[in-house]
Scaffold this active site. Sequence first.
Site, PDB file in Angstrom:
ATOM      1  N   ASP A 174     -10.924   4.046  -1.137  1.00 51.20           N
ATOM      2  CA  ASP A 174     -11.298   3.067   0.095  1.00 51.20           C
ATOM      3  C   ASP A 174     -12.405   3.207  -0.306  1.00 51.20           C
ATOM      4  O   ASP A 174     -13.318   4.019   0.109  1.00 51.20           O
ATOM      5  CB  ASP A 174     -11.034   3.693   1.259  1.00 51.20           C
ATOM      6  CG  ASP A 174      -9.638   3.717   1.468  1.00 51.20           C
ATOM      7  OD1 ASP A 174      -8.785   2.865   0.330  1.00 51.20           O
ATOM      8  OD2 ASP A 174      -9.012   3.268   2.572  1.00 51.20           O
ATOM      9  N   ASP A 210       0.836  -0.996   0.205  1.00 51.88           N
ATOM     10  CA  ASP A 210      -0.106  -0.140  -0.170  1.00 51.88           C
ATOM     11  C   ASP A 210       0.425   1.482  -0.183  1.00 51.88           C
ATOM     12  O   ASP A 210       1.451   1.394   1.423  1.00 51.88           O
ATOM     13  CB  ASP A 210      -0.809   0.022   1.386  1.00 51.88           C
ATOM     14  CG  ASP A 210      -2.126   0.782   1.055  1.00 51.88           C
ATOM     15  OD1 ASP A 210      -1.961   1.667   0.619  1.00 51.88           O
ATOM     16  OD2 ASP A 210      -3.287   0.464   2.327  1.00 51.88           O
ATOM     17  N   GLY A 252      -4.997   3.621  -8.150  1.00 48.16           N
ATOM     18  CA  GLY A 252      -5.433   4.359  -9.640  1.00 48.16           C
ATOM     19  C   GLY A 252      -3.976   4.939 -10.213  1.00 48.16           C
ATOM     20  O   GLY A 252      -4.904   5.324 -10.845  1.00 48.16           O
TER      21      GLY A 252
HETATM   22  C1  GLA Z   1      -5.109   2.410   2.842  1.00 48.29           C
HETATM   23  C2  GLA Z   1      -5.715   1.163   1.691  1.00 48.29           C
HETATM   24  C3  GLA Z   1      -6.927   0.425   3.101  1.00 48.29           C
HETATM   25  C4  GLA Z   1      -6.576  -0.161   4.117  1.00 48.29           C
HETATM   26  C5  GLA Z   1      -5.625   0.910   5.169  1.00 48.29           C
HETATM   27  C6  GLA Z   1      -5.223   0.553   6.146  1.00 48.29           C
HETATM   28  O1  GLA Z   1      -6.156   2.758   3.397  1.00 48.29           O
HETATM   29  O2  GLA Z   1      -6.867   1.827   0.664  1.00 48.29           O
HETATM   30  O3  GLA Z   1      -7.598  -0.734   1.826  1.00 48.29           O
HETATM   31  O4  GLA Z   1      -5.594  -0.931   3.619  1.00 48.29           O
HETATM   32  O5  GLA Z   1      -4.608   1.405   3.919  1.00 48.29           O
HETATM   33  O6  GLA Z   1      -4.532   1.266   6.773  1.00 48.29           O
END
Ligand code: GLA
Length: 495
Positions: free
Chosen positions: A319, A257, A298
């Site tokens: 998210d 991430d 994305g």
């Molecule tokens: C980001 C990701 C989420 C999750 C959080 C965790 O927001 O997009 O899917 O993994 O981090 O902190």
Amino acid sequence: MTLASAQNPTGKWVAKYSSDDEAREIVLALNVESGGAVTGYVLAPQYEDRIVEGTATGGQITFVAERDANNNTKRRSNYSAMLEGGTLKLTMPTAANRPPQVIEFTRTSAEAPAPLPPAPPKISLAAPAAVRDNGLARTPPMGWNSWNKFAGRVNDKVVREIADAMAKNGMKAAGYVYVNIDDTWESARDSQGNIGTNSKFPDMKALADYVHKRGLKLGIYSSPGPKTCAGYEGSYQHEAQDAKTYARWGIDYLKYDWCSASRVYAPDAATMQAAYAKMGEALLASGRHMVYSLCQYGMLNVGEWGAKVSGNLWRTTGDISDRWQSMSNIGFDQQIGREKFAASGHWNDPDMLEIGNGGMSDVEYRTHMSLWCLLAAPLLAGNDLRDVKPGILEILTNKEAIAVNQDKLGKQGVRVAKNGDLEVWARPLADGGHAVGLFNRGAAAAKVTAKWSDIGVKGAHKVRDLWAHADRGKVKDEYTAEVPSHGVVMIKIAK
Ligand code: GLA
């Protein structure tokens, strides 16, 4: 302290928080000038927000702060704070649809804080050579992920119980195999730089063994940046070492991430590809097969290069949340045009499922499932599988919908017709048939028609309703169904 200074928020404030044995803190530095203008910053493990404008009147403070976002942009957020006795209650910037988050700070100094030094220059990397395909995820990965339901409350016990539940409640039988721990498992590194687990996960290898014994696989989470999105340790400058640690533990899947990587890396596609390629290579060299899930929301045309860094899936948006607006916007509107990037082994990821989390109706969750199946999206349940209502389990384990999702042709479905709130989506299947969704995004029930000519089908074909589990006979030219508000009728047109 005089009354005046007690009411003047100037100084350094600290909030400590922790969901495990790792103490973390947010520092708030405020400097209120005589006219009431506010300068300073908010410093968390994973971001630094510099105040660009603000005012303080009495104990009430509002300010706008700015941080480096990606794509060479700055992101501004609005904060507000209230001084109450010795504490300062800061309302954090959260998305409009989320409940406000208020954090209490205590003052550690009443001196005007020094300005934050300028951020160090960002690292630029050359576009990487293509990384080998890892051969995994030939159909979209299926499993569970902890974040949507548990966020920071995930722990070893929860994961074991979820694995037990999945092995018994039909989820595993339906094809859900990955049990994925999202953010907040990490601890600081040891003196050799090895990543560790915090007190919520006392023994990751034992947990992997436990999950494997049930015929399931274990996934984990990290970031190419120094910190994860929740402020835990990321893999920056420890990529190969972390991949080896995961392999030693018996990990089968990594979600990687972006988060704080934007604090160290230049915001261009070559650099981002190189940062992801590093971990792609590291996983391949780790000695263990691990699905590689890219999560960078994305940005920078990830569809064009996700597969080249050995990625098996890549998020396409910010998210998801457990609301019709969020899910339908991501599923219907934000996937269009991305279908050309999906192929066996490499999938667009519109984010994890919210089915069963309570914010939508079962009709809406059926739409969520149908769309994700037509989109050839990874199916990662995001609810508490230890305690699932039968109706929800039925949605998640609909074998006929899952067969569409897992179809060997690997072609992502597209919208073939739109008439206001009514949409028809279709996906060609390996056996020469087509899966079709008749969707109604409107507020009232409506008749939706799928025309064969829009789908590229001619003549009369057998039709089967994939939610009613019923054959509808041979149908010529078009199929019409009454569809509830926010609902779907999903059919398969036979070859
Ligand atoms: C980001 C990701 C989420 C999750 C959080 C965790 O927001 O997009 O899917 O993994 O981090 O902190």
